[in-house]
Design an enzyme around this catalytic site. Structure first.
Site, PDB file in Angstrom:
ATOM      1  CE  LYS A   1     -59.543 -28.414 -31.215  1.00  0.00           C
ATOM      2  NZ  LYS A   1     -58.305 -27.765 -31.698  1.00  0.00           N
TER       3      LYS A   1
ATOM      4  N   GLY B   1     -56.113 -15.547 -32.689  1.00  0.00           N
ATOM      5  CA  GLY B   1     -57.024 -15.920 -31.602  1.00  0.00           C
ATOM      6  C   GLY B   1     -56.421 -15.623 -30.235  1.00  0.00           C
TER       7      GLY B   1
ATOM      8  N   GLY C   1     -60.994 -15.249 -34.927  1.00  0.00           N
ATOM      9  CA  GLY C   1     -59.783 -14.504 -34.553  1.00  0.00           C
ATOM     10  C   GLY C   1     -60.001 -13.006 -34.741  1.00  0.00           C
TER      11      GLY C   1
ATOM     12  CG  ASP D   1     -56.880 -16.413 -37.257  1.00  0.00           C
ATOM     13  OD1 ASP D   1     -58.073 -16.458 -37.613  1.00  0.00           O
ATOM     14  OD2 ASP D   1     -56.527 -16.584 -36.073  1.00  0.00           O
TER      15      ASP D   1
ATOM     16  CE1 TYR E   1     -62.838 -26.901 -30.319  1.00  0.00           C
ATOM     17  CE2 TYR E   1     -63.392 -27.884 -28.201  1.00  0.00           C
ATOM     18  CZ  TYR E   1     -62.540 -27.116 -28.985  1.00  0.00           C
ATOM     19  OH  TYR E   1     -61.397 -26.591 -28.435  1.00  0.00           O
TER      20      TYR E   1
ATOM     21  CG  ASN F   1     -55.019 -29.186 -45.690  1.00  0.00           C
ATOM     22  OD1 ASN F   1     -54.852 -30.160 -46.420  1.00  0.00           O
ATOM     23  ND2 ASN F   1     -56.077 -28.396 -45.784  1.00  0.00           N
TER      24      ASN F   1
ATOM     25  CB  ALA G   1     -54.400 -26.510 -29.879  1.00  0.00           C
TER      26      ALA G   1
END
Ligand code: UDP
Length: 313
Positions: free
Chosen positions: A149, A10, A36, A31, A145, A99, A114
């Site tokens: 996160k 990415g 990506g 990835d 999203y 994981n 991130a």
């Protein structure tokens, strides 16, 4: 160090891979290539310090040998992408985080997540300090999203508290630069593309919503410092220069030397639902604990990015 970077193909994962290799570390990039792009890491093939595994980290991960650090950067990040791939986005933030944490635990590796300014949602506090809990709509389109996160952050802290894992969390604010996809749908590539081909710049709504844009080199420096720092709680990394999207459009037109007009428009398909009205990082903590602050101004960063996209239009 021997480092696993998920999302290595990415925009950010590939720049981070470059940085770790430049510093003499060995990088294993992983990835699944849903957003990506192998072109971003093509230059690393043949480098003995780099290897690549095509794998979806939402499934069990196997990496042979020792690992000193795991950096979890895999996730769709453009709103267009996570609206198109809502379930993989939820899975990579939840199962993928679990994981990668499990892997870091068995390898006794340091872990860096991130995270994102999206954990603050449509913020009622501006600028946003790390202590702000946010204003996220869990069932809105962006929730796939944002909540993934937020769950990731909770999971990282649980591994830190209950397993004693060494963990770090970076909350990344809008970042731009070479290797973004021309058509990823985010405002920076959209506006640059439109400016370069002479199409009108599509400002969503009245353009009064704000963002604060940082150049990727500043972010990479902040992440590198954070990994080696002692700070175990989230740290915002972003450029606090805030502007409206309309001002940003005008700036892109100017730096690109374009004749494009501005078009005020409402995108379809939930793209503008829950769009944060303001966003600006409070970076006092990064200044204090990392002695970090952004160095690249918008004009300079835009020039470099426009140059990159000019060759691709
Ligand atoms: N935006 C826009 N025109 C575009 C793309 C985005 O006006 O062609 C706006 C979008 O509504 C948001 C801001 O630009 O207010 C930043 O959007 P982006 O998709 O880059 O990321 P976000 O910060 O929302 O995650």
């Amino acid at each position: 160090m021997r480092v696993l970077i998920t999302g290595a193909a990415g925009f950010l994962g590939s720049h981070l891979s470059d940085r770790f290799i430049k510093e003499g570390h060995t990088v294993i990039g992983m990835d699944n290539l849903i957003t990506g792009n192998m072109d971003n890491i093509a230059h690393l093939f043949g480098n003995e310090k780099f290897s690549f595994i095509k794998h979806d980290v939402s499934n069990h991960i196997y990496v042979s040998g020792e690992l000193d650090a795991v950096l979890h950067f895999a996730s769709p990040a453009s709103p267009n992408d996570y609206l198109e791939h809502p379930i993989p986005t939820l899975k990579v933030g939840s199962l993928g985080t679990h994981n990668t944490l499990g892997l870091a635990k068995v390898k006794n590796a340091r872990y860096l997540l991130a995270s994102t300014s999206e954990v603050y949602g449509d913020p009622e506090v501006n600028p946003q300090p790390e202590t702000y809990w946010g204003n996220v709509n869990p069932i809105g389109p962006r929730g796939v999203y944002d909540e993934a996160k937020r769950f990731s952050e909770a999971m990282v802290l649980a591994y830190q508290r209950y397993h004693g894992l060494e963990t770090r969390i970076v909350r990344i604010f809008n970042t731009y630069g070479p290797r973004m996809r021309l058509h990823d749908g985010r405002v920076v590539p959209n506006f640059i593309y439109q400016a370069l081909v002479g199409k009108p710049l599509t400002v969503y709504g009245d353009g009064s919503q704000t963002r604060s844009f940082q150049y990727y080199t500043d972010l990479v420096e902040g992440i590198y410092r954070l990994l080696f720092s002692a700070e175990k709680l989230p740290v915002n990394i972003g450029n606090p220069t805030e502007m409206t999207i309309l001002e940003f459009a005008q700036q892109v037109v100017k730096v690109a030397g374009s004749k494009s007009d501005i078009l005020f428009t409402e995108p379809g398909q939930d793209r503008f639902t829950d769009d944060p009205k303001v966003r600006r990082p409070d970076i006092s903590k990064a200044r204090r604990v990392l002695q970090w602050e952004p160095k690249v101004g918008l004009e300079e960063g835009l020039q470099q990015t426009i140059e990159y996209f000019r060759n691709r239009v």
